[in-house]
Design an enzyme around this catalytic site. Structure first.
Site, short mmCIF file in Angstrom:
data_model
loop_
_atom_site.label_atom_id
_atom_site.label_comp_id
_atom_site.label_asym_id
_atom_site.label_seq_id
_atom_site.Cartn_x
_atom_site.Cartn_y
_atom_site.Cartn_z
N GLY A 25 0.85 -1.18 0.00
CA GLY A 25 0.00 0.00 0.00
C GLY A 25 0.89 1.23 0.00
CB SER A 26 0.11 4.85 -0.01
OG SER A 26 -0.86 4.72 1.01
CD GLU A 28 2.38 -0.90 3.49
OE1 GLU A 28 1.63 -0.66 2.51
OE2 GLU A 28 2.06 -0.61 4.66
CD GLU A 47 -3.88 -7.36 3.07
OE1 GLU A 47 -4.96 -7.94 2.81
OE2 GLU A 47 -3.60 -6.22 2.64
CG HIS A 70 -1.71 -1.19 3.30
ND1 HIS A 70 -0.84 -0.14 3.31
CD2 HIS A 70 -2.95 -0.66 3.15
CE1 HIS A 70 -1.52 0.99 3.16
NE2 HIS A 70 -2.80 0.69 3.06
CG HIS A 281 -12.87 -28.96 17.64
ND1 HIS A 281 -12.92 -29.27 16.31
CD2 HIS A 281 -13.70 -27.90 17.79
CE1 HIS A 281 -13.73 -28.45 15.67
NE2 HIS A 281 -14.23 -27.62 16.56
N GLY A 404 -7.01 -24.39 13.41
CA GLY A 404 -8.28 -24.71 12.75
C GLY A 404 -8.83 -23.57 11.91
N1 TZD Z 1 -14.07 -19.76 9.25
C1 TZD Z 1 -12.76 -19.97 9.48
C2 TZD Z 1 -11.76 -18.92 9.10
N2 TZD Z 1 -12.32 -21.10 10.06
C3 TZD Z 1 -13.22 -22.05 10.42
N3 TZD Z 1 -12.73 -23.14 11.01
C4 TZD Z 1 -14.59 -21.89 10.15
C5 TZD Z 1 -14.98 -20.72 9.56
C6 TZD Z 1 -15.63 -22.93 10.54
N4 TZD Z 1 -15.53 -24.21 9.81
C7 TZD Z 1 -14.91 -25.31 10.34
O1 TZD Z 1 -14.36 -25.34 11.45
S1 TZD Z 1 -15.00 -26.64 9.31
C8 TZD Z 1 -15.86 -25.77 8.13
C9 TZD Z 1 -16.07 -24.46 8.56
C10 TZD Z 1 -16.76 -23.45 7.73
C11 TZD Z 1 -16.30 -26.44 6.87
C12 TZD Z 1 -15.24 -26.53 5.84
O2 TZD Z 1 -15.79 -27.11 4.69
P1 TZD Z 1 -14.94 -27.87 3.61
O3 TZD Z 1 -14.62 -29.28 4.23
O4 TZD Z 1 -15.76 -28.00 2.41
O5 TZD Z 1 -13.63 -27.21 3.45
P2 TZD Z 1 -15.59 -30.52 4.56
O6 TZD Z 1 -14.68 -31.69 4.36
O7 TZD Z 1 -16.77 -30.50 3.65
O8 TZD Z 1 -15.96 -30.40 6.01
#
Ligand code: TZD
Ligand code: CA
Length: 533
Positions: A25-26, A28, A47, A70, A281, A404
């Site tokens: 960005g500006s 940087e 990002e 940025h 989890h 995750g």
């Molecule tokens: N947003 C972010 C940034 N991280 C997350 N973990 C989620 C939302 C919530 N989330 C999960 O924890 S698993 C999942 C989401 C939205 C589904 C991912 O779907 P996929 O995989 O199609 O990549 P599967 O194999 O169909 O579960």
């Protein structure tokens, strides 16, 4: 007379930080204009992708990676990626541009108000140098903070009028200094561990990402063999620290309190090395440990040791601790090696030629990819079946978002491939996950990183559907995402694309992709699997 910018480049050079992952960005441009010839700039179009690529690069090299973001908006976009980097102890040295010092107070456009506060608590160190002349020293401080154990991301905000200022001329000291660590256990600590391990009647080993990060995989195997014990990977595995076809290997522990204590029932000693205790989890309360079991925790992270709800921890270099223990630990008497797992043959299912079972996809990967392939995975519902089937034996061969946070997989695959041009990276990405980091395709095409992106297209957030079942909340909206054409997206970003609806088509597409020196995306319609089964 040298400038603050010249001396900062000296510091970066001294630490091998000559690859800049960035989005400009500006604020940087003064830093970037006329980048020295020994530096290269890797552009990411968002990002989250910039930090994801740097994360993959740092994880694969085991060395720090340099990032240039940025200001506030750019840093904000990167926060999800920072959550993963924090959890995986990734030494990311993140710099961000800032408005001119004298103007920050009146908050002009693109000022980073309270810059050092912004990335907390996902950085180990965060600062805006108090003066221009202190920028090179603060950059060195950031590098040392990022690379000292437990390692992790750091952040430095730099007003752009600092770069042209005259430097003190003293930065040579800063650039040349080293910071090293001595974290070996004492003889008494080693003897206590050896005694405890030897007295156990039925021990079990649980290994985590820092075993793979320190290349201690062979020591983990030696320990399992010495004590003839089964070995699990710690829950929410972000790396593969144990060969999946070794007779001791049992799989990845479930990510719940009750799930773990049920599975480990009967063991009197749980030896955890290189993982938090534990990264849970799903909320399934219960006893933290099965009846009669004790837990010993070996970790390089003092926070991990402090926050664990059970067990006795020893903080130090996990590799050095295992090495010292193995030097004197005797073979377990009267126990034999566990029987190897049996891997079920593919369930006979009527294939209608329109989709593939993920189990079959992983079987094809075992057969068709090179022995030193590196997998980057972000397909959440296929976790159990992946660990059941996949054959991984070499260190540094598997990466998954450590906190995750989705959006890691596609960019990290590009970063890992940049780090290892000699190995092939196969990214296994869900059709949901792909959308969080899709612009990584452009970087893959532009820098010709020959990643093979497999998009497993089941049309849903599959893992969330399974979670909804486990949690007893079956009717949440927003879990389906039909109608995305990933081949069209790939081609739009300059990446070759194929669709594979059968085993034969997948084998052919993989062979073609692996023969190419550029990236390929293969869209694979897949059936839905339940990660809890
Ligand atoms: N947003 C972010 C940034 N991280 C997350 N973990 C989620 C939302 C919530 N989330 C999960 O924890 S698993 C999942 C989401 C939205 C589904 C991912 O779907 P996929 O995989 O199609 O990549 P599967 O194999 O169909 O579960
Ligand atoms: Ca999906």
């Amino acid at each position: 007379m040298s400038s603050v910018r010249d001396e900062t480049f000296e510091v970066l050079r001294a630490h091998g930080l000559t690859t800049v992952f960035g989005n400009p960005g500006s604020n940087e441009l003064h830093f970037l204009a006329g980048l020295p010839a020994d530096f290269r700039y890797i552009l990411g179009l968002h990002e989250g992708v910039v930090v994801g690529m740097a994360d993959g690069y740092a994880l694969a090299t085991g060395r720090p990676a340099f990032v240039n973001l940025h200001a506030a908006a750019g840093t904000g976009n990167a926060m999800g990626a920072l959550a993963n980097a924090w959890a995986s102890h990734s030494p990311l040295v993140i710099s961000a541009g800032q408005q001119v010092r004298a103007t920050i107070g009146v908050e002009p456009l693109l000022a980073n108000t309270d810059a050092a506060q912004l990335p907390k608590p996902l950085v180990r160190f965060s600062a805006e140098p108090a003066s221009a002349s202190d920028v090179p020293r603060v950059m060195a401080q950031a590098v040392h903070a990022a690379t000292s154990h437990p390692r992790g991301p750091v952040y430095v905000s730099i007003p752009y009028d600092d770069w042209a200022r005259e430097a003190t001329g003293e930065s040579a000291h800063v650039a040349l200094r080293t910071v090293s660590e001595a974290a070996s256990p004492s003889a008494a600590q080693v003897a206590a561990l050896v005694d405890r391990f030897s007295r156990a009647q039925n021990p079990v080993l649980v290994v985590g990402e820092d075993i793979d990060a320190t290349g201690a995989n062979d020591l983990a195997v030696a320990l399992a063999e010495r004590l003839r014990m089964p070995a699990w990977i710690a829950p929410s595995a972000s790396r593969c620290p144990f060969p999946t076809r070794h007779p001791s290997f049992r799989g990845v522990l479930p990510a719940s309190v009750r799930g773990i204590s049920e599975l480990l029932a009967g063991h009197d000693l749980v030896i955890v090395a290189g993982a938090p205790v534990f990264r849970y989890h799903q909320y399934e309360p219960g006893e933290y440990l099965p009846a009669g079991a004790e837990l010993v925790h070996l970790t390089s992270d003092a926070d991990e040791a402090a926050r664990a709800p059970m067990g006795d921890a020893l903080i130090g270099d996990v590799r050095a601790i295992l090495d010292s223990v193995l030097a004197t630990l005797s073979e377990a008497d009267g126990r034999s090696m566990p029987d190897p797992r049996t891997i079920a043959p593919l369930a006979a299912r009527a294939t209608d030629g329109t989709s593939l079972d993920p189990a079959e996809v992983f079987d094809v990967l075992n057969e068709c990819t090179p022995d030193d392939v590196i997998y980057v995975k972000e397909s959440t519902s296929t976790t159990s079946v992946f660990w059941e089937r996949i054959d991984i034996s070499r260190p540094g061969s598997y990466f998954f978002p450590a906190a995750g946070g989705l959006g890691f997989g596609m960019p990290a695959a590009v970063g890992v491939q940049l780090a290892h041009p000699d190995r092939r990276v196969v990214a296994i990405i869900g059709d949901g996950s792909a959308n969080y980091g899709i612009t990584a395709l452009w970087s893959a095409a532009t820098y010709r990183t020959p990643v093979v992106f497999l998009v497993l297209k089941n049309g849903t957030y599959g893992a969330l559907k399974s979670f909804a079942g486990v949690m007893g909340v079956p009717d949440a909206p927003g879990l389906d995402l039909d109608g995305i054409d990933f081949c069209a997206l790939a081609e739009g970003y300059g990446v070759a694309a194929r669709r594979a609806r059968s085993r034969d088509e997948l084998e052919a597409a993989l062979a073609e992709a692996l023969a190419s020196d550029g990236p390929t995306l293969i869209e694979i319609p897949t059936s839905t699997t339940n990660p809890f089964e």
